[in-house]
Design a protein around this motif. Sequence first.
Motif, PDB file in Angstrom:
ATOM      1  N   ALA A   1      -2.648  -5.464  -3.166  1.00 44.92           N
ATOM      2  CA  ALA A   1      -2.374  -4.106  -2.672  1.00 44.92           C
ATOM      3  C   ALA A   1      -2.343  -3.101  -3.819  1.00 44.92           C
ATOM      4  O   ALA A   1      -2.766  -1.953  -3.662  1.00 44.92           O
ATOM      5  N   LYS A   2      -1.868  -3.531  -4.970  1.00 45.02           N
ATOM      6  CA  LYS A   2      -1.814  -2.656  -6.153  1.00 45.02           C
ATOM      7  C   LYS A   2      -3.216  -2.153  -6.498  1.00 45.02           C
ATOM      8  O   LYS A   2      -3.401  -0.986  -6.827  1.00 45.02           O
TER       9      LYS A   2
ATOM     10  N   ALA B   1      -2.984   5.186   3.186  1.00 43.47           N
ATOM     11  CA  ALA B   1      -2.351   3.867   3.161  1.00 43.47           C
ATOM     12  C   ALA B   1      -1.299   3.697   4.256  1.00 43.47           C
ATOM     13  O   ALA B   1      -1.244   2.655   4.904  1.00 43.47           O
ATOM     14  N   ASP B   2      -0.464   4.712   4.478  1.00 44.01           N
ATOM     15  CA  ASP B   2       0.566   4.593   5.510  1.00 44.01           C
ATOM     16  C   ASP B   2      -0.049   4.408   6.890  1.00 44.01           C
ATOM     17  O   ASP B   2       0.410   3.589   7.685  1.00 44.01           O
TER      18      ASP B   2
ATOM     19  N   GLY C   1      -5.703   4.646  -0.755  1.00 50.44           N
ATOM     20  CA  GLY C   1      -4.437   5.204  -1.227  1.00 50.44           C
ATOM     21  C   GLY C   1      -4.005   6.425  -0.434  1.00 50.44           C
ATOM     22  O   GLY C   1      -2.828   6.596  -0.134  1.00 50.44           O
TER      23      GLY C   1
ATOM     24  N   LEU D   1       0.815  -1.214   0.000  1.00 60.05           N
ATOM     25  CA  LEU D   1       0.000   0.000   0.000  1.00 60.05           C
ATOM     26  C   LEU D   1       0.848   1.263   0.000  1.00 60.05           C
ATOM     27  O   LEU D   1       0.364   2.339  -0.324  1.00 60.05           O
ATOM     28  N   ASN D   2       2.111   1.136   0.360  1.00 56.33           N
ATOM     29  CA  ASN D   2       3.009   2.278   0.411  1.00 56.33           C
ATOM     30  C   ASN D   2       3.458   2.633  -1.003  1.00 56.33           C
ATOM     31  O   ASN D   2       4.054   1.805  -1.694  1.00 56.33           O
ATOM     32  N   GLY D   3       3.200   3.850  -1.416  1.00 57.62           N
ATOM     33  CA  GLY D   3       3.514   4.287  -2.775  1.00 57.62           C
ATOM     34  C   GLY D   3       4.997   4.338  -3.096  1.00 57.62           C
ATOM     35  O   GLY D   3       5.389   4.289  -4.256  1.00 57.62           O
TER      36      GLY D   3
ATOM     37  N   LYS E   1      -4.755   0.222  -3.621  1.00 57.98           N
ATOM     38  CA  LYS E   1      -4.251   1.592  -3.647  1.00 57.98           C
ATOM     39  C   LYS E   1      -5.080   2.486  -4.560  1.00 57.98           C
ATOM     40  O   LYS E   1      -5.110   3.694  -4.376  1.00 57.98           O
ATOM     41  N   ARG E   2      -5.740   1.898  -5.518  1.00 54.76           N
ATOM     42  CA  ARG E   2      -6.527   2.680  -6.472  1.00 54.76           C
ATOM     43  C   ARG E   2      -7.814   3.218  -5.847  1.00 54.76           C
ATOM     44  O   ARG E   2      -8.415   4.131  -6.386  1.00 54.76           O
TER      45      ARG E   2
END
Length: 185
Positions: free
Chosen positions: A154-155, A167-168, A164, A28-30, A158-159
Amino acid sequence: MDLSLYSLFLISLALSLDAFGVAICIGLNGAVKRKNKIGFSFSFGFFQFFFALIGAYAGLLFNTYIAAVPEILGGIVIAIVGVMMIKEGFENKGECPLIRPKMYIVLGVSVSIDAMVIGFTALDNITNTLVILKYTIFIGIVTLVMTITAFLIAKYLKRIEPVGKYADYLGGIILILFGLKMIFL
């Protein structure tokens, strides 16, 4: 005594759930890139294999009480990583402590402590070295596949805008709860 394939798969799946949960949070971390995800996937799979192997060979030497201490340490490490993720969310400086090289080892070990316990209890009475090796490699492969699956999930998570955006925080809270579960349950 050999395990059935079904029993071995269930044990492997259960062991991989720690790595799966942590991988979702990391994914989830970008700031985490594809190469980091590959590194974590192989780290988690390797340490599940390695710790199950150690546990199988050391199962006759150690009792379950001794194995409970590393489980607590693993929970503490995962909770600390959760706090780091929340702190990163507040600071948002663009650097991610999760992608430092030492984190592959730290998290790989943390999510794999239970594999040693399984080696102590479920694999300790198997005397054939090739069977032990086969079983522990299977455990590592299942964890590798589950970790890759978590990163793929997770990809897509995040959307979803709120996921997103926070997420952190979400990942950090989940890791803290997960660490507390490892410590106390």
